[in-house]
Design a protein around this motif. Structure first.
Motif, PDB file in Angstrom:
ATOM      1  N   ARG A   1       0.657  -1.150   0.110  1.00  0.00           N
ATOM      2  CA  ARG A   1      -0.011   0.047  -0.017  1.00  0.00           C
ATOM      3  C   ARG A   1       0.955   1.296   0.217  1.00  0.00           C
ATOM      4  O   ARG A   1       0.575   2.271  -0.581  1.00  0.00           O
ATOM      5  CB  ARG A   1      -0.729  -0.026   1.135  1.00  0.00           C
ATOM      6  CG  ARG A   1      -2.161  -0.974   1.194  1.00  0.00           C
ATOM      7  CD  ARG A   1      -3.217  -0.432   0.275  1.00  0.00           C
ATOM      8  NE  ARG A   1      -4.235  -0.953   0.137  1.00  0.00           N
ATOM      9  CZ  ARG A   1      -5.371  -0.864  -0.558  1.00  0.00           C
ATOM     10  NH1 ARG A   1      -5.476   0.508  -1.280  1.00  0.00           N
ATOM     11  NH2 ARG A   1      -6.471  -1.573  -0.763  1.00  0.00           N
ATOM     12  N   CYS A   2       2.038   1.226   0.508  1.00  0.00           N
ATOM     13  CA  CYS A   2       2.736   2.184   0.389  1.00  0.00           C
ATOM     14  C   CYS A   2       3.759   2.678  -0.664  1.00  0.00           C
ATOM     15  O   CYS A   2       4.160   3.664  -1.020  1.00  0.00           O
ATOM     16  CB  CYS A   2       3.898   2.149   1.696  1.00  0.00           C
ATOM     17  SG  CYS A   2       3.341   2.488   3.301  1.00  0.00           S
TER      18      CYS A   2
ATOM     19  N   MET B   1      11.051   2.376  -3.169  1.00  0.00           N
ATOM     20  CA  MET B   1      10.822   2.723  -1.827  1.00  0.00           C
ATOM     21  C   MET B   1      12.546   2.727  -0.957  1.00  0.00           C
ATOM     22  O   MET B   1      13.153   1.978  -1.237  1.00  0.00           O
ATOM     23  CB  MET B   1      10.258   1.636  -0.845  1.00  0.00           C
ATOM     24  CG  MET B   1       9.514   2.389   0.385  1.00  0.00           C
ATOM     25  SD  MET B   1       8.528   1.148   1.169  1.00  0.00           S
ATOM     26  CE  MET B   1       6.925   1.109  -0.226  1.00  0.00           C
TER      27      MET B   1
ATOM     28  N   GLN C   1      11.655   5.328   3.921  1.00  0.00           N
ATOM     29  CA  GLN C   1      10.151   5.334   3.667  1.00  0.00           C
ATOM     30  C   GLN C   1       9.630   3.779   4.082  1.00  0.00           C
ATOM     31  O   GLN C   1       8.624   3.766   4.527  1.00  0.00           O
ATOM     32  CB  GLN C   1      10.149   5.160   2.059  1.00  0.00           C
ATOM     33  CG  GLN C   1      10.337   6.838   1.664  1.00  0.00           C
ATOM     34  CD  GLN C   1      10.229   6.883   0.150  1.00  0.00           C
ATOM     35  OE1 GLN C   1      10.814   6.011  -0.584  1.00  0.00           O
ATOM     36  NE2 GLN C   1       9.986   8.026  -0.346  1.00  0.00           N
TER      37      GLN C   1
ATOM     38  N   CYS D   1       6.705   3.492   6.623  1.00  0.00           N
ATOM     39  CA  CYS D   1       5.641   2.646   6.227  1.00  0.00           C
ATOM     40  C   CYS D   1       4.962   1.751   7.168  1.00  0.00           C
ATOM     41  O   CYS D   1       3.752   1.580   7.518  1.00  0.00           O
ATOM     42  CB  CYS D   1       5.780   1.954   4.954  1.00  0.00           C
ATOM     43  SG  CYS D   1       4.449   0.916   4.406  1.00  0.00           S
TER      44      CYS D   1
ATOM     45  N   ASN E   1       3.080   3.003   9.962  1.00  0.00           N
ATOM     46  CA  ASN E   1       1.794   4.129   9.532  1.00  0.00           C
ATOM     47  C   ASN E   1       0.545   3.543   9.934  1.00  0.00           C
ATOM     48  O   ASN E   1       0.092   2.543   9.509  1.00  0.00           O
ATOM     49  CB  ASN E   1       1.788   4.266   8.015  1.00  0.00           C
ATOM     50  CG  ASN E   1       0.868   5.215   7.556  1.00  0.00           C
ATOM     51  OD1 ASN E   1      -0.384   5.149   8.272  1.00  0.00           O
ATOM     52  ND2 ASN E   1       1.166   5.948   6.571  1.00  0.00           N
TER      53      ASN E   1
ATOM     54  N   ILE F   1      -2.638   3.479   7.682  1.00  0.00           N
ATOM     55  CA  ILE F   1      -2.573   2.315   6.685  1.00  0.00           C
ATOM     56  C   ILE F   1      -2.971   0.809   7.346  1.00  0.00           C
ATOM     57  O   ILE F   1      -3.752   0.443   6.760  1.00  0.00           O
ATOM     58  CB  ILE F   1      -1.268   2.277   5.968  1.00  0.00           C
ATOM     59  CG1 ILE F   1      -1.123   3.560   5.117  1.00  0.00           C
ATOM     60  CG2 ILE F   1      -1.228   0.945   4.991  1.00  0.00           C
ATOM     61  CD1 ILE F   1       0.089   3.479   4.489  1.00  0.00           C
TER      62      ILE F   1
END
Length: 214
Positions: free
Chosen positions: A112-113, A151, A155, A159, A162, A165
């Protein structure tokens, strides 16, 4: 050094995942079919759709990225399905995450990231390489896959922390269990009709032909 699976994602998401798994196990019976209108509503993070919007057949798959049966479908059946039906405008395909363990949730978060156009390719690689990243050195192996989408390490680390998410994935999964009776993976809905378990291409083709208008 082997990575503890429970160190992959933030602790706050684990309670939600435990609730999800418990809910799934408590489902007494699965529904034979569901409202196509309700099924069409995407989760908080939205849907990634393959195929023509006006395709006569819509297939929704709920899958866990650590599920070997899901990986078998993804590597053995899906390529033929895509070539013969999705790419030719006969099937619209929607993939939805249904993580039944914390590592599957972490992998779904990484997908999803990634940029939206890299989501499906990331899912494909995650299934193809499931035996590598889902068995040992999880964090390290997941990052190798994440790098394919561009990525960075920073990041990737962000992620996995997060919570928005993570919550979006968990909320959509809980809805699938409560409203649609999804309690195992892979589970498919073909124009609203539930089909459980890995399907060969021949089996899937027969179901598609049954759903196509005469």
């Amino acid at each position: 050094m082997k990575t503890d699976r429970r160190s992959v994602v933030v602790a706050g998401t684990m309670a939600g995942l435990a609730l999800l798994t418990g809910s799934a196990l408590n489902v007494a019976s699965a529904r034979a079919d569901v409202s196509t209108e309700a099924l069409a509503q995407p989760g908080p993070l939205g849907d990634v759709v393959l195929g023509a919007e006006d395709a006569p057949v819509t297939i929704v798959e709920y899958a866990s990225l650590t599920c070997p049966h899901c990986a078998a479908f993804a590597t053995q059946t899906f390529p033929q399905l895509k070539e013969k039906y999705i790419d030719r405008g006969k099937v619209k395909f929607i993939f939805r995450e249904m993580p039944f363990d914390d590592l599957a949730l972490a992998a779904a978060m990484v997908a999803r990231c990634a940029p939206k156009d890299k989501f499906i390719p990331m899912v494909e690689v995650l299934f193809e390489q499931q035996q590598q990243w889902a068995t040992q050195n999880a964090r390290e192996e997941l990052f190798k896959i994440a790098r394919l989408s561009g990525m960075t390490q920073a990041q990737f680390d962000a992620c996995l922390k997060n919570e928005e998410i993570a919550k979006g994935i968990i909320d959509a999964s809980q809805r699938a269990t409560k409203e649609f009776g999804v309690n195992s993976t892979p589970t498919f809905f073909i124009n609203g009709k539930m089909v459980k378990g890995n399907q060969s291409f021949a089996e899937m083709e027969a179901l598609i032909k049954e759903a196509l208008p005469s």
